[in-house]
Motif scaffolding. Sequence first.
Motif, PDB file in Angstrom:
ATOM      1  N   GLY A   1      -9.559  -0.007  -7.766  1.00 35.01           N
ATOM      2  CA  GLY A   1      -8.155  -0.351  -7.886  1.00 35.01           C
ATOM      3  C   GLY A   1      -7.542  -0.148  -9.250  1.00 35.01           C
ATOM      4  O   GLY A   1      -6.325  -0.293  -9.406  1.00 35.01           O
ATOM      5  N   GLY A   2      -8.349   0.180 -10.252  1.00 37.94           N
ATOM      6  CA  GLY A   2      -7.803   0.418 -11.573  1.00 37.94           C
ATOM      7  C   GLY A   2      -7.024   1.717 -11.624  1.00 37.94           C
ATOM      8  O   GLY A   2      -7.082   2.536 -10.711  1.00 37.94           O
ATOM      9  N   GLY A   3      -6.286   1.891 -12.711  1.00 34.59           N
ATOM     10  CA  GLY A   3      -5.516   3.106 -12.864  1.00 34.59           C
ATOM     11  C   GLY A   3      -4.482   2.991 -13.955  1.00 34.59           C
ATOM     12  O   GLY A   3      -4.522   2.080 -14.782  1.00 34.59           O
ATOM     13  N   LEU A   4      -3.551   3.931 -13.941  1.00 33.51           N
ATOM     14  CA  LEU A   4      -2.473   4.001 -14.922  1.00 33.51           C
ATOM     15  C   LEU A   4      -1.173   3.550 -14.277  1.00 33.51           C
ATOM     16  O   LEU A   4      -0.813   4.028 -13.200  1.00 33.51           O
ATOM     17  CB  LEU A   4      -2.336   5.428 -15.448  1.00 33.51           C
ATOM     18  N   VAL A   5      -0.469   2.649 -14.947  1.00 31.11           N
ATOM     19  CA  VAL A   5       0.788   2.132 -14.426  1.00 31.11           C
ATOM     20  C   VAL A   5       1.748   1.894 -15.583  1.00 31.11           C
ATOM     21  O   VAL A   5       1.325   1.655 -16.715  1.00 31.11           O
ATOM     22  CB  VAL A   5       0.557   0.824 -13.625  1.00 31.11           C
ATOM     23  N   GLN A   6       3.035   1.980 -15.304  1.00 27.93           N
ATOM     24  CA  GLN A   6       4.042   1.726 -16.319  1.00 27.93           C
ATOM     25  C   GLN A   6       4.280   0.232 -16.497  1.00 27.93           C
ATOM     26  O   GLN A   6       3.967  -0.570 -15.618  1.00 27.93           O
ATOM     27  CB  GLN A   6       5.358   2.412 -15.961  1.00 27.93           C
ATOM     28  N   THR A   7       4.831  -0.124 -17.636  1.00 23.06           N
ATOM     29  CA  THR A   7       5.186  -1.513 -17.895  1.00 23.06           C
ATOM     30  C   THR A   7       6.054  -2.061 -16.766  1.00 23.06           C
ATOM     31  O   THR A   7       7.013  -1.422 -16.342  1.00 23.06           O
ATOM     32  CB  THR A   7       5.918  -1.649 -19.225  1.00 23.06           C
ATOM     33  N   GLY A   8       5.687  -3.246 -16.273  1.00 19.41           N
ATOM     34  CA  GLY A   8       6.403  -3.863 -15.171  1.00 19.41           C
ATOM     35  C   GLY A   8       5.847  -3.536 -13.804  1.00 19.41           C
ATOM     36  O   GLY A   8       6.274  -4.135 -12.807  1.00 19.41           O
ATOM     37  N   GLY A   9       4.917  -2.611 -13.739  1.00 21.10           N
ATOM     38  CA  GLY A   9       4.327  -2.216 -12.478  1.00 21.10           C
ATOM     39  C   GLY A   9       3.240  -3.160 -12.022  1.00 21.10           C
ATOM     40  O   GLY A   9       2.968  -4.188 -12.645  1.00 21.10           O
ATOM     41  N   SER A  10       2.592  -2.781 -10.913  1.00 19.48           N
ATOM     42  CA  SER A  10       1.583  -3.628 -10.297  1.00 19.48           C
ATOM     43  C   SER A  10       0.338  -2.832  -9.950  1.00 19.48           C
ATOM     44  O   SER A  10       0.403  -1.630  -9.681  1.00 19.48           O
ATOM     45  CB  SER A  10       2.123  -4.279  -9.020  1.00 19.48           C
TER      46      SER A  10
ATOM     47  N   TYR B   1     -10.231 -10.335  -5.174  1.00 22.73           N
ATOM     48  CA  TYR B   1      -9.117  -9.469  -5.504  1.00 22.73           C
ATOM     49  C   TYR B   1      -8.369 -10.025  -6.703  1.00 22.73           C
ATOM     50  O   TYR B   1      -8.363 -11.229  -6.952  1.00 22.73           O
ATOM     51  CB  TYR B   1      -8.137  -9.355  -4.332  1.00 22.73           C
ATOM     52  N   LEU B   2      -7.729  -9.140  -7.426  1.00 22.81           N
ATOM     53  CA  LEU B   2      -6.850  -9.542  -8.509  1.00 22.81           C
ATOM     54  C   LEU B   2      -5.554  -8.760  -8.376  1.00 22.81           C
ATOM     55  O   LEU B   2      -5.515  -7.558  -8.638  1.00 22.81           O
ATOM     56  CB  LEU B   2      -7.480  -9.287  -9.878  1.00 22.81           C
ATOM     57  N   GLN B   3      -4.505  -9.446  -7.934  1.00 22.97           N
ATOM     58  CA  GLN B   3      -3.181  -8.850  -7.848  1.00 22.97           C
ATOM     59  C   GLN B   3      -2.503  -9.007  -9.196  1.00 22.97           C
ATOM     60  O   GLN B   3      -2.293 -10.130  -9.657  1.00 22.97           O
ATOM     61  CB  GLN B   3      -2.355  -9.519  -6.753  1.00 22.97           C
ATOM     62  N   MET B   4      -2.161  -7.898  -9.823  1.00 27.18           N
ATOM     63  CA  MET B   4      -1.574  -7.900 -11.152  1.00 27.18           C
ATOM     64  C   MET B   4      -0.148  -7.378 -11.068  1.00 27.18           C
ATOM     65  O   MET B   4       0.071  -6.210 -10.731  1.00 27.18           O
ATOM     66  CB  MET B   4      -2.402  -7.045 -12.113  1.00 27.18           C
ATOM     67  N   ASN B   5       0.804  -8.240 -11.361  1.00 23.05           N
ATOM     68  CA  ASN B   5       2.219  -7.887 -11.351  1.00 23.05           C
ATOM     69  C   ASN B   5       2.798  -8.002 -12.749  1.00 23.05           C
ATOM     70  O   ASN B   5       2.220  -8.631 -13.632  1.00 23.05           O
ATOM     71  CB  ASN B   5       2.993  -8.800 -10.395  1.00 23.05           C
ATOM     72  N   SER B   6       3.960  -7.402 -12.937  1.00 22.23           N
ATOM     73  CA  SER B   6       4.656  -7.445 -14.224  1.00 22.23           C
ATOM     74  C   SER B   6       3.727  -7.071 -15.369  1.00 22.23           C
ATOM     75  O   SER B   6       3.667  -7.758 -16.396  1.00 22.23           O
ATOM     76  CB  SER B   6       5.262  -8.836 -14.453  1.00 22.23           C
ATOM     77  N   LEU B   7       3.021  -5.987 -15.205  1.00 24.40           N
ATOM     78  CA  LEU B   7       2.016  -5.590 -16.182  1.00 24.40           C
ATOM     79  C   LEU B   7       2.644  -5.220 -17.521  1.00 24.40           C
ATOM     80  O   LEU B   7       3.745  -4.663 -17.579  1.00 24.40           O
ATOM     81  CB  LEU B   7       1.193  -4.425 -15.648  1.00 24.40           C
TER      82      LEU B   7
END
Length: 122
Positions: free
Chosen positions: A8-17, A79-85
């Motif tokens: 589930g890891g990866g690259l995301v923009q600020t504010g993404g999930s 699981y780890l749901q990560m929001n507002s990254l």
Amino acid sequence: QVQLVESGGGLVQTGGSLRLSCAASGSVFRINAMGWYRQAPGQQRELAATITSGGSTNYDDSVKGRFTISRDNAKNTVYLQMNSLKPEDTAVYYCHADLATWGSWPRRDNYWGQGTQVTVSS
């Protein structure tokens, strides 16, 4: 003999999930707790979130209100749901398990996954 497989890891923009998952497989007798720890380059590994078999959760202050940890007991999966990254969330995230395995008697020990990279760009 237990293996923790993360995804589930990866690259995301600020504010993404992103949603991380970690499945424990092998001779699992009982899981006492599972969690996620993270380590940024040049820094110490630190706790992000943990959850017990009974559902009690614990979060680092830096992720409270943004991350949610959960588990599926039937699948031995956390699981780890990560929001507002945020960029400061960038790290290698490691799954951890405190569990017992089958043997002459249940043997309780700690296990670690291989880690999955989470990168948050600004």
